[in-house]
Design a protein around this motif. Structure first.
Motif, PDB file in Angstrom:
ATOM      1  N   GLN A  89       0.838  -1.168   0.072  1.00  0.00           N
ATOM      2  CA  GLN A  89      -0.088   0.101  -0.040  1.00  0.00           C
ATOM      3  C   GLN A  89       1.001   1.163   0.026  1.00  0.00           C
ATOM      4  O   GLN A  89       0.473   2.328  -0.508  1.00  0.00           O
ATOM      5  CB  GLN A  89      -0.836   0.066   1.251  1.00  0.00           C
ATOM      6  CG  GLN A  89      -2.121   0.981   1.029  1.00  0.00           C
ATOM      7  CD  GLN A  89      -3.098   0.683   2.129  1.00  0.00           C
ATOM      8  OE1 GLN A  89      -2.836   0.405   3.294  1.00  0.00           O
ATOM      9  NE2 GLN A  89      -4.334   0.786   1.996  1.00  0.00           N
ATOM     10  N   ALA A  90       2.009   1.157   0.860  1.00  0.00           N
ATOM     11  CA  ALA A  90       2.919   2.193   0.810  1.00  0.00           C
ATOM     12  C   ALA A  90       3.641   2.502  -0.605  1.00  0.00           C
ATOM     13  O   ALA A  90       3.805   3.773  -1.229  1.00  0.00           O
ATOM     14  CB  ALA A  90       3.987   2.152   1.799  1.00  0.00           C
ATOM     15  N   GLU A  91       3.912   1.529  -1.351  1.00  0.00           N
ATOM     16  CA  GLU A  91       4.477   1.513  -2.493  1.00  0.00           C
ATOM     17  C   GLU A  91       3.652   1.655  -3.825  1.00  0.00           C
ATOM     18  O   GLU A  91       3.997   2.468  -4.845  1.00  0.00           O
ATOM     19  CB  GLU A  91       5.561   0.360  -2.388  1.00  0.00           C
ATOM     20  CG  GLU A  91       6.708   0.124  -1.515  1.00  0.00           C
ATOM     21  CD  GLU A  91       7.465  -0.878  -1.765  1.00  0.00           C
ATOM     22  OE1 GLU A  91       7.314  -1.526  -3.034  1.00  0.00           O
ATOM     23  OE2 GLU A  91       8.500  -1.052  -1.038  1.00  0.00           O
ATOM     24  N   HIS A  92       2.487   0.963  -3.651  1.00  0.00           N
ATOM     25  CA  HIS A  92       1.627   1.090  -5.077  1.00  0.00           C
ATOM     26  C   HIS A  92       0.356   1.525  -4.430  1.00  0.00           C
ATOM     27  O   HIS A  92      -0.454   0.667  -4.380  1.00  0.00           O
ATOM     28  CB  HIS A  92       1.743  -0.359  -5.559  1.00  0.00           C
ATOM     29  CG  HIS A  92       3.023  -0.620  -6.243  1.00  0.00           C
ATOM     30  ND1 HIS A  92       3.592  -0.165  -7.225  1.00  0.00           N
ATOM     31  CD2 HIS A  92       3.896  -1.486  -5.461  1.00  0.00           C
ATOM     32  CE1 HIS A  92       4.940  -0.627  -7.524  1.00  0.00           C
ATOM     33  NE2 HIS A  92       5.027  -1.437  -6.494  1.00  0.00           N
ATOM     34  N   HIS A  93       0.213   2.707  -3.810  1.00  0.00           N
ATOM     35  CA  HIS A  93      -1.331   2.962  -3.334  1.00  0.00           C
ATOM     36  C   HIS A  93      -2.486   3.017  -4.370  1.00  0.00           C
ATOM     37  O   HIS A  93      -3.328   2.633  -3.951  1.00  0.00           O
ATOM     38  CB  HIS A  93      -1.095   4.316  -2.794  1.00  0.00           C
ATOM     39  CG  HIS A  93      -2.615   4.886  -1.983  1.00  0.00           C
ATOM     40  ND1 HIS A  93      -2.819   4.150  -0.821  1.00  0.00           N
ATOM     41  CD2 HIS A  93      -3.446   5.560  -2.436  1.00  0.00           C
ATOM     42  CE1 HIS A  93      -3.985   4.889  -0.599  1.00  0.00           C
ATOM     43  NE2 HIS A  93      -4.229   5.669  -1.587  1.00  0.00           N
ATOM     44  N   ASP A  94      -2.173   3.519  -5.532  1.00  0.00           N
ATOM     45  CA  ASP A  94      -3.045   3.469  -6.679  1.00  0.00           C
ATOM     46  C   ASP A  94      -3.571   2.092  -7.051  1.00  0.00           C
ATOM     47  O   ASP A  94      -4.667   1.930  -7.221  1.00  0.00           O
ATOM     48  CB  ASP A  94      -2.693   4.397  -7.807  1.00  0.00           C
ATOM     49  CG  ASP A  94      -2.486   5.653  -7.274  1.00  0.00           C
ATOM     50  OD1 ASP A  94      -1.762   6.460  -7.667  1.00  0.00           O
ATOM     51  OD2 ASP A  94      -3.206   6.425  -6.230  1.00  0.00           O
ATOM     52  N   ASP A  95      -2.739   1.142  -7.134  1.00  0.00           N
ATOM     53  CA  ASP A  95      -3.080  -0.372  -7.924  1.00  0.00           C
ATOM     54  C   ASP A  95      -2.191  -1.414  -7.101  1.00  0.00           C
ATOM     55  O   ASP A  95      -1.088  -1.554  -7.611  1.00  0.00           O
ATOM     56  CB  ASP A  95      -2.749  -0.260  -9.301  1.00  0.00           C
ATOM     57  CG  ASP A  95      -3.284  -1.505 -10.022  1.00  0.00           C
ATOM     58  OD1 ASP A  95      -3.845  -2.279  -9.287  1.00  0.00           O
ATOM     59  OD2 ASP A  95      -3.073  -1.440 -11.162  1.00  0.00           O
ATOM     60  N   PRO A  96      -2.878  -1.778  -6.260  1.00  0.00           N
ATOM     61  CA  PRO A  96      -2.135  -3.172  -5.617  1.00  0.00           C
ATOM     62  C   PRO A  96      -2.169  -4.495  -6.233  1.00  0.00           C
ATOM     63  O   PRO A  96      -1.986  -5.562  -5.487  1.00  0.00           O
ATOM     64  CB  PRO A  96      -2.659  -3.034  -4.053  1.00  0.00           C
ATOM     65  CG  PRO A  96      -3.979  -2.625  -4.325  1.00  0.00           C
ATOM     66  CD  PRO A  96      -4.085  -1.757  -5.355  1.00  0.00           C
TER      67      PRO A  96
ATOM     68  N   PHE B  39       1.247  -6.359  -7.375  1.00  0.00           N
ATOM     69  CA  PHE B  39       2.108  -6.239  -5.857  1.00  0.00           C
ATOM     70  C   PHE B  39       1.464  -5.525  -4.663  1.00  0.00           C
ATOM     71  O   PHE B  39       1.089  -4.080  -4.990  1.00  0.00           O
ATOM     72  CB  PHE B  39       3.657  -5.756  -5.994  1.00  0.00           C
ATOM     73  CG  PHE B  39       4.142  -5.926  -4.590  1.00  0.00           C
ATOM     74  CD1 PHE B  39       4.733  -7.074  -4.285  1.00  0.00           C
ATOM     75  CD2 PHE B  39       4.229  -4.535  -3.834  1.00  0.00           C
ATOM     76  CE1 PHE B  39       5.415  -7.131  -2.950  1.00  0.00           C
ATOM     77  CE2 PHE B  39       4.918  -4.704  -2.620  1.00  0.00           C
ATOM     78  CZ  PHE B  39       5.332  -5.988  -2.159  1.00  0.00           C
ATOM     79  N   PRO B  40       0.581  -6.063  -3.590  1.00  0.00           N
ATOM     80  CA  PRO B  40       1.174  -7.427  -3.206  1.00  0.00           C
ATOM     81  C   PRO B  40       0.001  -8.369  -3.472  1.00  0.00           C
ATOM     82  O   PRO B  40       0.317  -9.560  -2.879  1.00  0.00           O
ATOM     83  CB  PRO B  40       1.474  -7.131  -1.785  1.00  0.00           C
ATOM     84  CG  PRO B  40       0.269  -6.200  -1.305  1.00  0.00           C
ATOM     85  CD  PRO B  40       0.266  -5.235  -2.583  1.00  0.00           C
ATOM     86  N   LEU B  41      -0.911  -8.019  -4.225  1.00  0.00           N
ATOM     87  CA  LEU B  41      -1.969  -8.847  -4.113  1.00  0.00           C
ATOM     88  C   LEU B  41      -1.780 -10.087  -5.002  1.00  0.00           C
ATOM     89  O   LEU B  41      -1.791 -11.260  -4.394  1.00  0.00           O
ATOM     90  CB  LEU B  41      -3.167  -8.183  -5.022  1.00  0.00           C
ATOM     91  CG  LEU B  41      -4.216  -7.501  -3.918  1.00  0.00           C
ATOM     92  CD1 LEU B  41      -5.419  -6.809  -4.657  1.00  0.00           C
ATOM     93  CD2 LEU B  41      -4.952  -8.183  -2.828  1.00  0.00           C
ATOM     94  N   SER B  42      -1.249 -10.361  -6.372  1.00  0.00           N
ATOM     95  CA  SER B  42      -1.007 -11.041  -7.156  1.00  0.00           C
ATOM     96  C   SER B  42       0.056 -11.904  -6.498  1.00  0.00           C
ATOM     97  O   SER B  42       0.433 -13.137  -6.491  1.00  0.00           O
ATOM     98  CB  SER B  42      -0.694 -10.824  -8.461  1.00  0.00           C
ATOM     99  OG  SER B  42      -2.058 -10.193  -9.126  1.00  0.00           O
ATOM    100  N   LEU B  43       1.086 -11.070  -6.309  1.00  0.00           N
ATOM    101  CA  LEU B  43       2.388 -11.747  -5.784  1.00  0.00           C
ATOM    102  C   LEU B  43       3.061 -10.943  -4.625  1.00  0.00           C
ATOM    103  O   LEU B  43       3.132  -9.550  -4.881  1.00  0.00           O
ATOM    104  CB  LEU B  43       3.535 -11.561  -7.008  1.00  0.00           C
ATOM    105  CG  LEU B  43       4.879 -12.585  -6.986  1.00  0.00           C
ATOM    106  CD1 LEU B  43       4.662 -13.886  -7.004  1.00  0.00           C
ATOM    107  CD2 LEU B  43       5.709 -11.929  -7.889  1.00  0.00           C
ATOM    108  N   PRO B  44       3.151 -11.061  -3.489  1.00  0.00           N
ATOM    109  CA  PRO B  44       3.220 -12.537  -3.022  1.00  0.00           C
ATOM    110  C   PRO B  44       1.780 -13.264  -2.262  1.00  0.00           C
ATOM    111  O   PRO B  44       1.821 -14.290  -1.776  1.00  0.00           O
ATOM    112  CB  PRO B  44       4.142 -12.761  -2.306  1.00  0.00           C
ATOM    113  CG  PRO B  44       4.217 -11.400  -1.454  1.00  0.00           C
ATOM    114  CD  PRO B  44       3.654 -10.415  -2.269  1.00  0.00           C
ATOM    115  N   LEU B  45       0.890 -12.443  -2.311  1.00  0.00           N
ATOM    116  CA  LEU B  45      -0.276 -12.856  -1.586  1.00  0.00           C
ATOM    117  C   LEU B  45      -1.152 -14.114  -2.024  1.00  0.00           C
ATOM    118  O   LEU B  45      -1.518 -14.844  -1.418  1.00  0.00           O
ATOM    119  CB  LEU B  45      -1.334 -11.779  -1.312  1.00  0.00           C
ATOM    120  CG  LEU B  45      -0.480 -10.657  -0.281  1.00  0.00           C
ATOM    121  CD1 LEU B  45      -1.505  -9.306  -0.211  1.00  0.00           C
ATOM    122  CD2 LEU B  45      -0.148 -11.072   1.033  1.00  0.00           C
ATOM    123  N   ILE B  46      -1.190 -13.948  -3.356  1.00  0.00           N
ATOM    124  CA  ILE B  46      -2.029 -15.167  -3.867  1.00  0.00           C
ATOM    125  C   ILE B  46      -0.883 -16.227  -4.361  1.00  0.00           C
ATOM    126  O   ILE B  46      -0.960 -17.323  -4.364  1.00  0.00           O
ATOM    127  CB  ILE B  46      -2.901 -14.584  -5.339  1.00  0.00           C
ATOM    128  CG1 ILE B  46      -4.033 -13.535  -4.620  1.00  0.00           C
ATOM    129  CG2 ILE B  46      -3.558 -15.805  -5.873  1.00  0.00           C
ATOM    130  CD1 ILE B  46      -4.580 -12.992  -5.939  1.00  0.00           C
TER     131      ILE B  46
END
Length: 209
Positions: free
Chosen positions: A107-114, A117-124
């Protein structure tokens, strides 16, 4: 692999590893302040990115192992140990805390579109999911089996997409206690599956029958 019990086992393993109910609150945290249309777009984009990554590991993962000289039986044992550690994290709630840390970083690095990262990689598509996909590919006997595994992967990721789209409702229904209970039950099942991977690997080396 194309037998129904084998496909059910593959689906169960991937579902437990990816843990759609556990990802739902993380998705909510990453998309705070966004409207429904923005959340929907991020969920769909994450689904397609994760699907692409999983297909790459499904069809090329074993070739990479062969290139660096690692046998599938050795990978089964290592993968089983990794999955068992993941199960311990789930049982003692360390996994969700780590996911929330990754989410905060993303969220800090890609506030506009997560979505990537981090949704696809590494969370999923995390280490456990990658390990599981390569192990399943190693058990495939032909193109039909690979197609069946690909279908299982897409089915699990579709559930992830639905969990993202229904995240607010899921959180309201289960509550924090409900999510904790679900995570611990899935952790117990994953621990048993991890032990089975290790036993299969040992059997491949002629140990234990």
């Amino acid at each position: 692999m194309t037998e129904i019990p084998a496909l059910i086992a593959a689906f169960t393993t991937l579902f437990i590893i990816i843990d759609p109910p556990g990802l739902a609150p993380v998705f909510i945290a990453l998309t705070q302040g966004m409207n429904a249309a923005q959340r929907r777009a991020i969920a769909i984009r994450a689904f397609f990115v994760a699907s692409s990554l999983m297909m790459v590991f499904l069809f090329l993962g074993e070739a990479v192992l062969g290139f660096i000289g690692i046998s599938m039986d050795a990978f089964r044992i290592a993968g089983g140990i990794l999955l068992f550690l993941t199960a311990l994290d789930m049982l003692f709630q360390r996994r969700q805390a780590r996911r929330e840390d990754n989410a905060a970083e993303g969220q800090a690095e890609h506030h506009d579109d997560p979505s990537v990262f981090p949704l696809s990689l590494p969370l999923i598509v995390g280490p456990g999911a990658i390990t599981t996909v390569i192990l399943l590919a190693g058990e495939a006997q032909g193109a039909a089996d690979m197609g069946a595994i690909a279908g299982v992967i897409i089915a699990v990721l579709m559930i992830v997409l639905l969990a993202f789209l229904a995240a607010p409702a899921i959180e309201r229904v289960l509550g924090k206690t409900g999510l904790n209970i679900v995570t611990r039950v899935l952790g117990m099942l994953l621990a048993a599956l991890a032990v089975q991977f290790v036993l299969d690997g040992l059997r491949g080396f002629g140990i234990g029958g």
